[in-house]
Motif scaffolding. Structure first.
Motif, PDB file in Angstrom:
ATOM      1  N   THR A   1      -6.651   1.410 -21.128  1.00 17.51           N
ATOM      2  CA  THR A   1      -5.254   1.290 -21.563  1.00 17.51           C
ATOM      3  C   THR A   1      -4.969   2.301 -22.672  1.00 17.51           C
ATOM      4  O   THR A   1      -5.751   2.417 -23.618  1.00 17.51           O
ATOM      5  N   PRO A   2      -3.874   3.033 -22.578  1.00 16.65           N
ATOM      6  CA  PRO A   2      -3.586   4.063 -23.592  1.00 16.65           C
ATOM      7  C   PRO A   2      -3.415   3.453 -24.983  1.00 16.65           C
ATOM      8  O   PRO A   2      -2.965   2.315 -25.129  1.00 16.65           O
ATOM      9  N   SER A   3      -3.760   4.214 -25.991  1.00 15.98           N
ATOM     10  CA  SER A   3      -3.780   3.699 -27.358  1.00 15.98           C
ATOM     11  C   SER A   3      -2.409   3.244 -27.849  1.00 15.98           C
ATOM     12  O   SER A   3      -2.319   2.329 -28.656  1.00 15.98           O
ATOM     13  N   SER A   4      -1.325   3.839 -27.386  1.00 11.98           N
ATOM     14  CA  SER A   4      -0.018   3.462 -27.939  1.00 11.98           C
ATOM     15  C   SER A   4       0.507   2.135 -27.377  1.00 11.98           C
ATOM     16  O   SER A   4       1.468   1.579 -27.895  1.00 11.98           O
ATOM     17  N   TYR A   5      -0.140   1.617 -26.354  1.00 12.13           N
ATOM     18  CA  TYR A   5       0.313   0.352 -25.740  1.00 12.13           C
ATOM     19  C   TYR A   5       0.269  -0.777 -26.763  1.00 12.13           C
ATOM     20  O   TYR A   5       1.230  -1.519 -26.943  1.00 12.13           O
ATOM     21  N   ILE A   6      -0.875  -0.884 -27.448  1.00  5.66           N
ATOM     22  CA  ILE A   6      -1.005  -1.923 -28.467  1.00  5.66           C
ATOM     23  C   ILE A   6      -0.033  -1.666 -29.602  1.00  5.66           C
ATOM     24  O   ILE A   6       0.623  -2.581 -30.109  1.00  5.66           O
ATOM     25  N   GLY A   7       0.074  -0.398 -30.013  1.00  2.93           N
ATOM     26  CA  GLY A   7       0.991  -0.033 -31.094  1.00  2.93           C
ATOM     27  C   GLY A   7       2.416  -0.437 -30.767  1.00  2.93           C
ATOM     28  O   GLY A   7       3.135  -1.004 -31.604  1.00  2.93           O
ATOM     29  N   ASN A   8       2.844  -0.175 -29.541  1.00  2.00           N
ATOM     30  CA  ASN A   8       4.201  -0.543 -29.118  1.00  2.00           C
ATOM     31  C   ASN A   8       4.396  -2.052 -29.186  1.00  2.00           C
ATOM     32  O   ASN A   8       5.439  -2.541 -29.619  1.00  2.00           O
ATOM     33  N   ALA A   9       3.368  -2.792 -28.775  1.00  2.00           N
ATOM     34  CA  ALA A   9       3.463  -4.254 -28.787  1.00  2.00           C
ATOM     35  C   ALA A   9       3.577  -4.771 -30.221  1.00  2.00           C
ATOM     36  O   ALA A   9       4.380  -5.662 -30.515  1.00  2.00           O
ATOM     37  N   ILE A  10       2.775  -4.197 -31.112  1.00  2.00           N
ATOM     38  CA  ILE A  10       2.810  -4.636 -32.507  1.00  2.00           C
ATOM     39  C   ILE A  10       4.141  -4.279 -33.157  1.00  2.00           C
ATOM     40  O   ILE A  10       4.742  -5.080 -33.883  1.00  2.00           O
ATOM     41  N   ASP A  11       4.629  -3.067 -32.889  1.00  2.00           N
ATOM     42  CA  ASP A  11       5.926  -2.661 -33.444  1.00  2.00           C
ATOM     43  C   ASP A  11       7.022  -3.606 -32.972  1.00  2.00           C
ATOM     44  O   ASP A  11       7.887  -4.023 -33.750  1.00  2.00           O
ATOM     45  N   LEU A  12       6.983  -3.969 -31.681  1.00  2.00           N
ATOM     46  CA  LEU A  12       7.976  -4.892 -31.123  1.00  2.00           C
ATOM     47  C   LEU A  12       7.914  -6.232 -31.852  1.00  2.00           C
ATOM     48  O   LEU A  12       8.937  -6.806 -32.244  1.00  2.00           O
ATOM     49  N   LEU A  13       6.706  -6.715 -32.038  1.00  2.04           N
ATOM     50  CA  LEU A  13       6.501  -8.001 -32.711  1.00  2.04           C
ATOM     51  C   LEU A  13       7.094  -7.986 -34.113  1.00  2.04           C
ATOM     52  O   LEU A  13       7.749  -8.926 -34.557  1.00  2.04           O
ATOM     53  N   ARG A  14       6.879  -6.867 -34.801  1.00  2.00           N
ATOM     54  CA  ARG A  14       7.339  -6.792 -36.190  1.00  2.00           C
ATOM     55  C   ARG A  14       8.844  -6.627 -36.296  1.00  2.00           C
ATOM     56  O   ARG A  14       9.473  -7.159 -37.193  1.00  2.00           O
ATOM     57  N   LYS A  15       9.404  -5.869 -35.348  1.00  7.99           N
ATOM     58  CA  LYS A  15      10.851  -5.578 -35.432  1.00  7.99           C
ATOM     59  C   LYS A  15      11.694  -6.750 -34.964  1.00  7.99           C
ATOM     60  O   LYS A  15      12.836  -6.893 -35.365  1.00  7.99           O
ATOM     61  N   ASN A  16      11.134  -7.561 -34.068  1.00  8.77           N
ATOM     62  CA  ASN A  16      11.940  -8.558 -33.388  1.00  8.77           C
ATOM     63  C   ASN A  16      11.358  -9.952 -33.565  1.00  8.77           C
ATOM     64  O   ASN A  16      10.397 -10.326 -32.900  1.00  8.77           O
ATOM     65  N   ASP A  17      11.986 -10.738 -34.451  1.00 12.03           N
ATOM     66  CA  ASP A  17      11.486 -12.075 -34.790  1.00 12.03           C
ATOM     67  C   ASP A  17      11.456 -13.042 -33.634  1.00 12.03           C
ATOM     68  O   ASP A  17      10.765 -14.053 -33.691  1.00 12.03           O
TER      69      ASP A  17
END
Lengths: 349, 371
Positions: free
Chosen positions: B75-91
């Motif tokens: 799995t590409p490295s940014s996949y997890i990053g995108n998921a974490i960013d989503l989690l943080r931005k969207n309550d």
């Protein structure tokens, strides 16, 4: 039963040291431990050991002490509960150390809101276990913590026993050539607790093996210095104990996978869950290291005692690869059996 | 463990090992010191080989290398990053994932496990858990869709059921991957030095043998579908060596009790109902056309990428990390400079050390082959 200062649940007042506390201890807890010798509540209790003890076994003059705290979740699981575990577990630590357990203290930490009915269930279980193990609970303590700050019920027991094995078993006495023995089938306790906690229907039939190990251990005491070491395989399972021995004694250990006994059901369920029976907690199994010359006698003695019917010699101690445990697999391959890592089941004992 | 047939298993194993040695000797005779490279495509095989101590039974010159069959590892490295960013931005978002994914670090070293304090990261054990989660949590549940053909049919089935039950607060962040296109990309690479393939057991149960025919047609190297018990693995390796010694290169099935030639047609049908092949980015292998799965238009309302406008996937290897070579079979875990020093299961740098099916974790835990 009607109580004056509380109804069906533990309240903070039960832990305040006042009337409610007194009632909890006198009316709920103490009845399970009262005996002729210990008929009133005291802060500390005296005890004595008889000068002559037993017939065949002799008292070495040493006392052993151990303590353990029990946080198992859930407190009631197939085959056992936190009460009997708190008695047998501590007695077993004494037994595998070469002692006959005699006296226990018990400390309760109860969470506000915990049902008194469950408390009495656990107490009744403790009383039965104490009778089976022939030990007395002679002093104790109770505390209450606010709702949300405890796990329902936690129990600490401290045990004192008479040294019987001579010399006392010790990891440093283990030497190359010795035989490794498992006293029974692996994995039941951990799976039973996990199944109860996670509501795993597929593991429904599996019951914890929690029980008193003293009769089994004592049958090996006559081996004298040929009984090198014993330890019960609780958290981390047999793999943890074997690695502790290997690094503690600076020896290598080789285990033959085909000689390790696992009940069929436990084998199937642990396979499905991706768990290795060698890494699952037991509460009725211990590992014994004995001199090779005594292997047959040790196995025969264990198999003659209840709970030891499936005792088996599973491997040996070697001077090769010190500190490392090697598993010979069923296809005769070899691989390292390390300290368990990763998903160690929490609150299993 | 003790099943009462231990002795028979041991003897059968012995004779398979003898056969493996004989064929290896024959090959060595023709081409002395030739190293025979067998790739175990699937992560579950990597672990099974270690668990049964197979490496200790093989003669020298046979080299088992890992492949791209570990979904977390490719799995590409940014996949997890995108998921974490989503989690943080969207309550309102709750991320649901299988356990392994929670421990893999993104490009900045963050993990989903590290976000557990938000109370909006749920580890699930099966897609069926998602329904309860959707009902109970009252949040937008985003499921991390990682996996190969083995897991996809169950997820497709779950999405159909979700649609039927009128569930609106569920979406899937798709990163599913297909094995045969990855194998094609690997074998096509001139740097690939693989002599034979140990084909996945569970993926093949779904796909059957048909999708592997290109291996015989284009590359003519032996490929055997294998099971997961000790005897299964030894049998498959024996069959591979037999072919190598005979100079043949065709597909064989050594896992007939589970894998049928035509595969599981029902499972494939469900997969094709909900998903369509799409271009996909793989760690190590780059972008491969038609190697991943995305939701068909009829199921696009479950598409998390669209629903939340997630950025396109990119990949950047953490400094010094060798995972991208490990999954291509071009680097052995022990030879990675970070192995056991800067990269351990407690402090992993790359996914191969995190995943329960990762080659590096398997080597670390079960020990190197020389025992």
């Amino acid at each position: 039963m009607k109580y004056r200062f509380f109804d069906a649940h533990i309240t903070m007042e039960c832990g305040s040291g006042g009337a409610a506390s007194r009632e909890l201890v006198e009316k709920v807890i103490f009845p399970y431990f009262r005996s002729e010798t210990y008929s009133i509540l005291s802060d500390a209790s005296s005890f004595a050991f008889p000068r002559e003890h037993g017939g065949v076994r002799s008292y070495t003059g040493r006392l052993l002490m151990t303590t353990d705290t029990y946080t198992v979740d859930p407190p009631f699981f197939p085959g056992g509960d936190i009460g009997m575990l708190s008695i047998f577990g501590t007695c077993n630590d004494l037994s595998v150390s070469g002692a006959k357990p005699q006296y226990l203290s018990v400390g309760f930490i109860l969470e506000e809101g915990f049902e008194i009915e469950n408390l009495t269930r656990a107490l009744a279980s403790m009383a039965r276990a104490a009778e089976e193990a022939q030990v007395s609970v002679i002093t104790g303590d109770t505390k209450v913590v606010p709702r949300g700050k405890g796990g329902g019920i936690y129990i600490n027991t401290c045990g004192i026993g008479l040294g019987e094995a001579s010399p006392l078993p010790e990891a440093t006495r283990v030497r190359p050539g010795d035989t490794v023995i498992f006293s029974g089938p692996l994995g039941s306790h951990g799976i039973a607790v996990l199944a109860a906690r996670e509501n795993l229907a597929l593991a429904g039939g599996i019951r914890s093996d929690v029980g008193c190990l003293y009769p089994l251990c004592a049958t090996l005491f006559p081996l004298g210095e040929n009984l090198r070491f014993m330890r019960d395989a609780t958290r981390g399972g047999a793999a943890a104990v074997l690695n502790e021995i290997a690094s503690g004694a600076g020896v290598g250990i080789e285990i033959n996978e085909t000689r390790v006994v696992v009940e069929e059901e436990v084998s199937v369920v642990s396979d499905l869950l991706g768990l290795n029976p060698l890494e699952i907690a037991n509460e009725g199994v211990f590992i014994a290291i004995v001199a090779q010359a005594e292997e047959e006698r040790a196995i025969e003695s264990l198999r003659a005692v209840k709970g030891g019917e499936k005792a088996a010699a599973v491997g040996l101690v070697t001077e090769a690869h010190p500190g490392i445990v090697i598993l010979e697999t069923e296809v005769r391959g070899r691989r390292i059996l390390g300290f368990p890592r990763g998903l160690l089941l929490p609150r299993i004992c | 463990m003790s099943t009462g047939i231990g002795k028979a298993t041991g003897e059968l194993a012995d004779s398979l090992v003898r056969g493996i040695r004989e064929y290896t000797d024959k090959i060595q005779f023709e081409v002395p010191h030739r190293e025979i490279v067998i790739m175990e495509v699937c992560g579950t095989h990597t672990v099974a080989l270690r668990k049964h101590g197979i490496h200790s039974l093989l003669p020298p010159h046979i080299s088992l290398v890992s492949g791209p069959g570990c979904p977390v590892c490719v799995t590409p490295s940014s996949y997890i990053g995108n998921a974490i960013d989503l989690l943080r931005k969207n309550d309102s978002v709750l991320i649901a994932t299988f356990g392994d994914m929670a421990k893999v670090p993104d490009e900045r070293g963050r993990t989903l496990a590290g976000e557990a304090g938000s109370g909006r990261v749920a580890v699930i054990y099966s897609p069926a858990d998602l329904f309860g989660l959707c009902e109970r949590s009252g949040r937008e549940v985003v499921f991390l869709g990682i996996g190969f053909e083995t897991t996809v049919p169950t997820i497709a089935s779950m999405l159909k059921a979700a649609r039927g039950a009128g569930i609106r607060n569920l979406s899937v962040y798709c990163c599913f991957k297909l094995v045969p296109p990855a194998l094609k990309a690997l074998l096509r690479d001139p740097a690939c030095a693989v002599d034979a393939l140990l084909l996945p057991g569970h993926v093949s149960a779904i796909l059957g043998l048909g999708p592997y025919e290109f291996i015989r047609d284009l590359y003519r190297i032996p490929a055997v579908v294998a099971g997961f018990e000790g005897l299964d693995l030894l049998t498959a390796i024996y069959m591979l060596l037999r072919q190598l010694a005979g100079g043949t290169g065709f597909i064989e099935n050594a896992y007939t009790r589970v894998v049928k030639e035509q595969g599981n047609l029902k499972a494939v049908a469900i997969m094709e109902e909900v998903f369509a092949p799409a271009e996909s980015l793989w760690r190590g292998l780059g972008t491969i056309p038609l190697s991943g799965l995305s939701l068909k238009p009829e199921f696009s309302d479950f598409n998390a990428e669209a629903r939340f406008g997630l950025p396109q996937l990119t990949h950047r290897e953490p400094a010094g990390c060798g995972c991208f070579l490990v999954i291509q079979g071009r680097l052995k875990p022990l030879d990675c400079p970070l192995f056991g020093t800067r990269c351990t299961p407690d402090r992993p740098v790359g996914p191969c050390m995190v995943s329960s099916e990762g080659a590096c974790a398997a080597w670390f835990y079960y020990g190197a082959s020389a025992v």
